[in-house]
Design a protein around this motif. Structure first.
Motif, PDB file in Angstrom:
ATOM      1  N   LYS A  51       0.847  -1.199   0.000  1.00 43.64           N
ATOM      2  CA  LYS A  51       0.000   0.000   0.000  1.00 43.64           C
ATOM      3  C   LYS A  51       0.883   1.250   0.000  1.00 43.64           C
ATOM      4  N   ALA A  52       1.976   1.200   0.742  1.00 48.49           N
ATOM      5  CA  ALA A  52       2.883   2.358   0.809  1.00 48.49           C
ATOM      6  C   ALA A  52       3.488   2.662  -0.554  1.00 48.49           C
ATOM      7  N   SER A  53       3.881   1.636  -1.293  1.00 46.29           N
ATOM      8  CA  SER A  53       4.480   1.887  -2.613  1.00 46.29           C
ATOM      9  C   SER A  53       3.439   2.417  -3.596  1.00 46.29           C
ATOM     10  N   LEU A  54       2.187   1.983  -3.451  1.00 42.26           N
ATOM     11  CA  LEU A  54       1.109   2.513  -4.291  1.00 42.26           C
ATOM     12  C   LEU A  54       0.868   3.982  -3.968  1.00 42.26           C
ATOM     13  N   ARG A  55       0.798   4.308  -2.682  1.00 42.41           N
ATOM     14  CA  ARG A  55       0.603   5.710  -2.283  1.00 42.41           C
ATOM     15  C   ARG A  55       1.756   6.588  -2.751  1.00 42.41           C
ATOM     16  N   GLU A  56       2.958   6.051  -2.662  1.00 38.10           N
ATOM     17  CA  GLU A  56       4.133   6.799  -3.103  1.00 38.10           C
ATOM     18  C   GLU A  56       4.055   7.079  -4.607  1.00 38.10           C
ATOM     19  N   VAL A  58       1.341   7.216  -6.503  1.00 40.65           N
ATOM     20  CA  VAL A  58       0.265   8.193  -6.744  1.00 40.65           C
ATOM     21  C   VAL A  58       0.773   9.598  -6.415  1.00 40.65           C
ATOM     22  N   THR A  59       1.454   9.729  -5.298  1.00 43.50           N
ATOM     23  CA  THR A  59       1.973  11.032  -4.880  1.00 43.50           C
ATOM     24  C   THR A  59       3.013  11.550  -5.862  1.00 43.50           C
ATOM     25  N   GLU A  60       3.906  10.682  -6.294  1.00 40.76           N
ATOM     26  CA  GLU A  60       4.952  11.099  -7.236  1.00 40.76           C
ATOM     27  C   GLU A  60       4.338  11.614  -8.537  1.00 40.76           C
ATOM     28  N   ARG A  61       3.359  10.895  -9.057  1.00 36.48           N
ATOM     29  CA  ARG A  61       2.697  11.335 -10.297  1.00 36.48           C
ATOM     30  C   ARG A  61       1.975  12.658 -10.072  1.00 36.48           C
ATOM     31  N   TRP A  62       1.292  12.780  -8.944  1.00 35.44           N
ATOM     32  CA  TRP A  62       0.562  14.005  -8.603  1.00 35.44           C
ATOM     33  C   TRP A  62       1.518  15.190  -8.513  1.00 35.44           C
ATOM     34  N   LEU A  63       2.668  14.992  -7.861  1.00 38.11           N
ATOM     35  CA  LEU A  63       3.651  16.066  -7.728  1.00 38.11           C
ATOM     36  C   LEU A  63       4.196  16.506  -9.084  1.00 38.11           C
ATOM     37  N   HIS A  64       4.415  15.550  -9.966  1.00 37.82           N
ATOM     38  CA  HIS A  64       4.883  15.914 -11.305  1.00 37.82           C
ATOM     39  C   HIS A  64       3.840  16.750 -12.028  1.00 37.82           C
ATOM     40  N   LYS A  65       2.608  16.283 -11.974  1.00 34.12           N
ATOM     41  CA  LYS A  65       1.540  16.930 -12.736  1.00 34.12           C
ATOM     42  C   LYS A  65       1.204  18.320 -12.209  1.00 34.12           C
ATOM     43  N   ILE A  66       1.101  18.480 -10.907  1.00 36.82           N
ATOM     44  CA  ILE A  66       0.614  19.761 -10.380  1.00 36.82           C
ATOM     45  C   ILE A  66       1.716  20.704  -9.908  1.00 36.82           C
ATOM     46  N   MET A 110      -2.396  13.145   1.692  1.00 42.40           N
ATOM     47  CA  MET A 110      -1.581  11.998   1.339  1.00 42.40           C
ATOM     48  C   MET A 110      -0.152  12.453   1.037  1.00 42.40           C
ATOM     49  N   TYR A 111      -0.019  13.528   0.281  1.00 45.38           N
ATOM     50  CA  TYR A 111       1.303  14.084  -0.026  1.00 45.38           C
ATOM     51  C   TYR A 111       2.041  14.444   1.266  1.00 45.38           C
ATOM     52  N   ALA A 112       1.358  15.106   2.183  1.00 44.02           N
ATOM     53  CA  ALA A 112       1.992  15.491   3.452  1.00 44.02           C
ATOM     54  C   ALA A 112       2.456  14.251   4.223  1.00 44.02           C
ATOM     55  N   GLY A 113       1.650  13.197   4.202  1.00 47.25           N
ATOM     56  CA  GLY A 113       2.026  11.960   4.882  1.00 47.25           C
ATOM     57  C   GLY A 113       3.200  11.266   4.214  1.00 47.25           C
ATOM     58  N   VAL A 114       3.195  11.263   2.895  1.00 46.30           N
ATOM     59  CA  VAL A 114       4.276  10.611   2.153  1.00 46.30           C
ATOM     60  C   VAL A 114       5.599  11.341   2.373  1.00 46.30           C
ATOM     61  N   THR A 115       5.559  12.651   2.591  1.00 45.56           N
ATOM     62  CA  THR A 115       6.803  13.398   2.822  1.00 45.56           C
ATOM     63  C   THR A 115       7.533  12.885   4.063  1.00 45.56           C
ATOM     64  N   ALA A 118       8.405   8.562   2.560  1.00 48.41           N
ATOM     65  CA  ALA A 118       9.098   8.266   1.296  1.00 48.41           C
ATOM     66  C   ALA A 118      10.242   9.250   1.088  1.00 48.41           C
ATOM     67  N   VAL A 119      11.228   9.153   1.937  1.00 54.10           N
ATOM     68  CA  VAL A 119      12.313  10.132   1.966  1.00 54.10           C
ATOM     69  C   VAL A 119      13.038  10.214   0.630  1.00 54.10           C
ATOM     70  N   GLU A 120      13.341   9.075   0.028  1.00 54.04           N
ATOM     71  CA  GLU A 120      14.081   9.081  -1.241  1.00 54.04           C
ATOM     72  C   GLU A 120      13.286   9.768  -2.348  1.00 54.04           C
ATOM     73  N   MET A 121      12.004   9.444  -2.456  1.00 54.84           N
ATOM     74  CA  MET A 121      11.172  10.049  -3.496  1.00 54.84           C
ATOM     75  C   MET A 121      11.043  11.556  -3.278  1.00 54.84           C
ATOM     76  N   ILE A 122      10.844  11.974  -2.039  1.00 54.39           N
ATOM     77  CA  ILE A 122      10.720  13.401  -1.740  1.00 54.39           C
ATOM     78  C   ILE A 122      12.043  14.116  -1.979  1.00 54.39           C
ATOM     79  N   ASN A 123      13.165  13.497  -1.618  1.00 58.17           N
ATOM     80  CA  ASN A 123      14.468  14.108  -1.896  1.00 58.17           C
ATOM     81  C   ASN A 123      14.682  14.304  -3.390  1.00 58.17           C
ATOM     82  N   THR A 124      14.295  13.320  -4.184  1.00 59.88           N
ATOM     83  CA  THR A 124      14.401  13.452  -5.643  1.00 59.88           C
ATOM     84  C   THR A 124      13.551  14.613  -6.130  1.00 59.88           C
TER      85      THR A 124
END
Length: 195
Positions: A51-56, A58-66, A110-115, A118-124
């Protein structure tokens, strides 16, 4: 429960985003997403390990788009003032995050929670943003609007110095009556330092 259509990563992410908006990040399960796609939850685990990798994802795609893509359009503009472009870049970042915190609160939560997780994804993601800022600073150095600085170091410092206005941990402060004036004061100080 059967869906004859091929299951793609994009279809899963689309469904997950819709389900997350409906139930919120804390109440959404992989079973909910599978149900929306009319597949077994085991099918989803073939694409996402947890579930965590799915949320990550979704968040990564959302961050790219918006966030990332609209800011990239500002970063690559040519001509005009680098000072104005840098200010526009930050104002766009701040305005976008504030709007999503209010108008798309489930995805923002969800984005706030993932930050936090998902340290690596947020750092990227943050490094991509800092790269955009650095490119604008380089343009400002070429046009002699900005003094000679190390662009990446300066970009990171400016990003950190303005974090109160765009980091999700500070979202509750963004509705303050004085937030815009506070940003203007910080911005003037930062601009003075690089001009």
């Amino acid at each position: 429960m059967s869906n004859d259509l091929p299951l793609t990563k994009e279809a899963i992410l689309d469904a997950a985003e819709q389900v997350l908006r409906r139930y919120g990040p804390d109440k959404t399960s992989v079973v909910d997403v599978a149900r929306a796609l009319q597949v077994s939850h085991g099918t989803l685990y073939r694409h996402f390990a947890s579930k965590a990798s799915l949320r990550e994802a979704v968040t990564e795609r959302w961050l790219h788009k918006i966030i990332l893509d609209p800011l990239e359009a500002i970063a690559v503009q040519s001509g005009g003032s680098a000072t104005e472009r840098l200010r526009t870049w930050f104002e766009t970042l701040i305005r976008t995050k504030k709007a999503y915190a209010i108008n798309d609160s489930e995805m923002f939560a969800m984005y706030a929670g993932v930050t936090l997780d998902a340290v690596e994804m947020i750092n990227t993601h943050v490094n991509q943003l800092i790269d955009q800022i650095a490119r604008i600073i380089e343009e400002g150095m070429k046009s002699q609007e900005f003094k000679s600085v190390e662009p990446n170091v300066t970009a990171r410092a400016i990003f950190i110095a303005t974090s109160r206005f765009h980091h999700p941990a500070h979202a509750k402060e963004w509705s303050s009556d004085t937030i815009e004036q506070e940003f203007a004061s910080v911005w003037d100080l930062l601009l003075y330092g690089i001009s």
